[in-house]
Design a protein around this motif. Sequence first.
Motif, mmCIF file in Angstrom:
data_model
loop_
_atom_site.group_PDB
_atom_site.id
_atom_site.type_symbol
_atom_site.label_atom_id
_atom_site.label_comp_id
_atom_site.label_asym_id
_atom_site.label_seq_id
_atom_site.Cartn_x
_atom_site.Cartn_y
_atom_site.Cartn_z
ATOM 1 N N THR A 1 0.819 -1.324 0.090
ATOM 2 C CA THR A 1 0.125 -0.092 -0.031
ATOM 3 C C THR A 1 1.006 1.165 0.025
ATOM 4 O O THR A 1 2.123 1.219 0.232
ATOM 5 N N ALA A 2 0.361 2.384 0.009
ATOM 6 C CA ALA A 2 1.070 3.496 -0.033
ATOM 7 C C ALA A 2 1.653 3.969 1.296
ATOM 8 O O ALA A 2 2.804 4.494 1.360
ATOM 9 N N ALA A 3 1.064 3.315 2.296
ATOM 10 C CA ALA A 3 1.601 3.521 3.727
ATOM 11 C C ALA A 3 2.657 2.437 3.962
ATOM 12 O O ALA A 3 3.218 2.276 5.013
ATOM 13 N N GLU A 4 3.130 1.453 3.006
ATOM 14 C CA GLU A 4 4.231 0.608 3.321
ATOM 15 C C GLU A 4 5.147 1.149 3.941
ATOM 16 O O GLU A 4 5.900 2.188 3.577
ATOM 17 N N ARG A 5 5.673 0.458 4.946
ATOM 18 C CA ARG A 5 6.823 0.868 5.760
ATOM 19 C C ARG A 5 7.829 -0.344 6.197
ATOM 20 O O ARG A 5 7.157 -1.394 6.664
ATOM 21 N N VAL A 6 8.964 -0.580 5.830
ATOM 22 C CA VAL A 6 9.765 -1.540 6.074
ATOM 23 C C VAL A 6 10.374 -1.048 7.420
ATOM 24 O O VAL A 6 10.879 -0.551 7.673
ATOM 25 N N ALA A 7 10.105 -2.012 8.721
ATOM 26 C CA ALA A 7 10.525 -1.651 9.758
ATOM 27 C C ALA A 7 11.685 -2.709 10.373
ATOM 28 O O ALA A 7 12.637 -1.868 10.991
ATOM 29 N N LEU A 8 11.630 -3.828 9.759
ATOM 30 C CA LEU A 8 12.900 -4.613 10.229
ATOM 31 C C LEU A 8 13.366 -5.414 8.923
ATOM 32 O O LEU A 8 12.754 -5.851 8.112
ATOM 33 N N ARG A 9 14.822 -5.119 8.684
ATOM 34 C CA ARG A 9 15.455 -5.464 7.203
ATOM 35 C C ARG A 9 16.288 -6.881 7.656
ATOM 36 O O ARG A 9 17.643 -6.539 7.618
ATOM 37 N N GLY A 10 15.812 -7.882 7.909
ATOM 38 C CA GLY A 10 16.692 -8.973 8.136
ATOM 39 C C GLY A 10 17.594 -8.928 9.347
ATOM 40 O O GLY A 10 18.589 -8.639 9.428
ATOM 41 N N ILE A 11 17.186 -9.027 10.652
ATOM 42 C CA ILE A 11 17.905 -8.919 11.915
ATOM 43 C C ILE A 11 18.233 -10.401 12.209
ATOM 44 O O ILE A 11 17.373 -11.371 12.412
ATOM 45 N N ASP A 12 19.351 -10.469 12.449
ATOM 46 C CA ASP A 12 20.105 -11.729 13.031
ATOM 47 C C ASP A 12 20.702 -11.271 14.324
ATOM 48 O O ASP A 12 21.537 -10.657 14.534
ATOM 49 N N LEU A 13 20.404 -12.076 15.452
ATOM 50 C CA LEU A 13 20.634 -11.867 16.715
ATOM 51 C C LEU A 13 20.537 -13.030 17.732
ATOM 52 O O LEU A 13 19.767 -13.817 17.668
ATOM 53 N N ALA A 14 21.597 -13.128 18.300
ATOM 54 C CA ALA A 14 21.571 -14.200 19.358
ATOM 55 C C ALA A 14 21.944 -13.586 20.923
ATOM 56 O O ALA A 14 22.871 -12.765 21.085
ATOM 57 N N VAL A 15 21.000 -13.907 21.613
ATOM 58 C CA VAL A 15 21.161 -13.056 23.005
ATOM 59 C C VAL A 15 21.617 -14.526 23.953
ATOM 60 O O VAL A 15 20.422 -15.447 24.085
ATOM 61 N N ALA A 16 22.615 -14.563 24.555
ATOM 62 C CA ALA A 16 23.132 -15.799 25.259
ATOM 63 C C ALA A 16 22.443 -15.697 26.705
ATOM 64 O O ALA A 16 21.824 -14.450 27.184
ATOM 65 N N PRO A 17 22.239 -16.745 27.296
ATOM 66 C CA PRO A 17 21.347 -16.787 28.597
ATOM 67 C C PRO A 17 21.866 -15.852 29.633
ATOM 68 O O PRO A 17 23.406 -15.906 29.672
ATOM 69 N N GLY A 18 21.001 -15.086 30.166
ATOM 70 C CA GLY A 18 21.695 -14.199 31.068
ATOM 71 C C GLY A 18 22.230 -12.697 30.505
ATOM 72 O O GLY A 18 22.721 -11.842 31.326
ATOM 73 N N ASP A 19 22.408 -12.580 29.497
ATOM 74 C CA ASP A 19 22.812 -11.335 28.902
ATOM 75 C C ASP A 19 21.866 -10.325 29.068
ATOM 76 O O ASP A 19 20.450 -10.495 29.079
ATOM 77 N N PHE A 20 22.283 -9.023 29.263
ATOM 78 C CA PHE A 20 21.627 -7.872 29.514
ATOM 79 C C PHE A 20 21.889 -6.812 28.380
ATOM 80 O O PHE A 20 22.668 -6.294 28.394
ATOM 81 N N ALA A 21 20.873 -7.269 27.157
ATOM 82 C CA ALA A 21 21.522 -6.353 26.157
ATOM 83 C C ALA A 21 20.468 -4.876 26.095
ATOM 84 O O ALA A 21 19.266 -5.136 26.250
ATOM 85 N N VAL A 22 21.081 -3.857 26.192
ATOM 86 C CA VAL A 22 20.605 -2.637 25.785
ATOM 87 C C VAL A 22 20.463 -2.273 24.407
ATOM 88 O O VAL A 22 21.241 -2.516 23.613
ATOM 89 N N VAL A 23 19.247 -1.589 24.101
ATOM 90 C CA VAL A 23 18.875 -1.355 22.413
ATOM 91 C C VAL A 23 18.859 0.057 22.456
ATOM 92 O O VAL A 23 17.913 0.506 23.325
ATOM 93 N N ILE A 24 19.504 0.583 21.583
ATOM 94 C CA ILE A 24 19.456 2.167 21.373
ATOM 95 C C ILE A 24 19.335 2.418 20.085
ATOM 96 O O ILE A 24 19.398 1.271 19.067
#
Lengths: 299, 259
Positions: free
Chosen positions: B15-38
């Motif tokens: 549609t005209a309002a099309e928005r690509v929000a995520l373009r192929g995210i690869d991510l592994a967060v290990a157990p106990g990891d505290f990841a901050v996203v900015i």
Amino acid sequence: MEALGAFVHLVPVTLLQSLIYAFAALGIMIPFRVLAFPDLTSEGSFPLGACVCAAVLAAGAHPIVATAAAVAAGFAAGCATALVHQHARVNTLLCGILVLTALYSINIRVMGQPNIPLFGFANVFELALGAGKDDTWRRIALLGALAACACLALWWLLRTEIGTAMRAVGASLAMARAQGVDVGLYTLWGLGIGNAFAALGGSLLAQNQGFADVNLGFGVLINGLAAVILGEAIVGAQTVARLLAAPVVGAIVYYQVVSMALAFGLQPSDLKLVTAVFVLVMLLLPAVRGRSLPVRMRE
Amino acid sequence: MLEVRGLGKVFHPGTAAERVALRGIDLAVAPGDFAVVIGDNGAGKSTLLNAVAGDFAVETGAVLIDGRDVTGLPAHRRARWVARVFQDPALGAAGAMSIEENLAVAARRGCRRRFRAALGREGRARDRTLLARFGLGLEERLRTRVDLLSGGQRQALALAMAVVRRPDVLLLDEHTAALDPRTAGLVMDATVAVVGDAGLTTLMVTHNMQHAIRFGNRLLMMRQGRIALDVSGPAKAALTVEGLIERFHLADDKLLLQA
Ligand SMILES: Nc1ncnc2c1ncn2[C@@H]1O[C@H](COP(=O)(O)OP(=O)(O)OP(=O)(O)O)[C@@H](O)[C@H]1O
Ligand SMILES: [Mg+2]
């Protein structure tokens, strides 16, 4: 003075009637208050209960079987509304209107005719009261006990883990989902239970008056809503116990007020208008005082 | 352990309002990891968290929790493993219910709910201990309706609800952004305490650069639907606000203001 006498004379009959409608009011309160789902289905599930009960009784079944069949039919009607809402993504009010409109035809189909007289058939009053079945006060005691049992059962239910999750669905969809509550499933059960109560009211009305008619209980939704709102003004709605007492207390007071108004010369045909205005005023009053509307909608 | 593979999300495709929000995210967060996203506004941070939580179907990719593919599950089924705190204090807890009722609902997250009293002595004891850690006095007000609480108190309660039953993944989307600085500090301290003690695998979105520097053992910066920077361990510990802004040309006004 004459009018007052007429009113006083009618107090027991009105009380009996109001206890029957109290079940419908309970059934209306559950979707409106517990689930925040303004469900109009009861306008159709109340006569559905009467029609199913009458048809089953007329087929020669036991009154308990007939009443149970009515309750089951009401449950199914509530589920139908919930399913239409979930799968067709139709607005909550419209879902109820769709189902209650369809129920009008179904009710006639169920009975095979627009009404069924039940004189001569056994009913729950005869079953429970035996020879005293025609005594108004005994019927009142029976229905009062039944209403108390219904409230107790709901009180217990709404305080279980399952009942608390159901209240969470009405209180905050986002919270309920985030806490793993299956909103669709709980809505289905809640509407089912609410309309089962409405149908129970309808079946009791048919058995009390000795006939079922497809137009019976016309306006039950707005009357029930008026009873819920009036009841909440009297006993409040802050706790589960008050939430459940409100429809019963409200129905009792509401029908006595109506009876008095009629005794003092209100035209019966004007009653629906007066009730609708009353509900509207009660709905708008909190908004005038700057508080939120008492009929919450889901986002 | 949280794994995201090739995650792509397009809003209103075709549609005209099309928005690509995520373009192929690869991510592994290990157990106990505290990841901050900015990342700047519209970078896709909330979309990433919401995709992990299961709010909507994604176009491509998969979400795995402890090796289990949960991509096809709706949010309420993923809640068994995923707990979240929203930015809006009005969303996390039900206003018309009491603190203890909210915690009772949260305590059965991911479990079969039973025909058994939701409230009880055991639950109350658990709630008191849990809430006492926030230092807001909520443990004395278990029967208070949540709509009588302040925003900060509600966020503390939402956090308590998220951890009352140990989640495999905790998602915090700007959960202190709606609070005044002092309360935000309190809620942040409580967050660090509960996350650290339990060693929870956490993704936390923030616009507060100091929080991003100070907390967590990993920092992810998103830009236009991609992860533009991923630092952890000593490199993350060595980051400074100035260094971060300088190195990665964070031109976002909001970030500069808050830093
Ligand atoms: N429900 C939605 N419908 C349409 N577009 C959306 C929706 N949600 C997000 N988007 C779009 O997706 C992109 C990413 O948005 P997102 O909310 O993930 O950003 P964000 O990084 O959380 O930003 P902010 O810092 O402002 O919270 C934006 O372009 C946004 O306009
Ligand atoms: Mg966001």
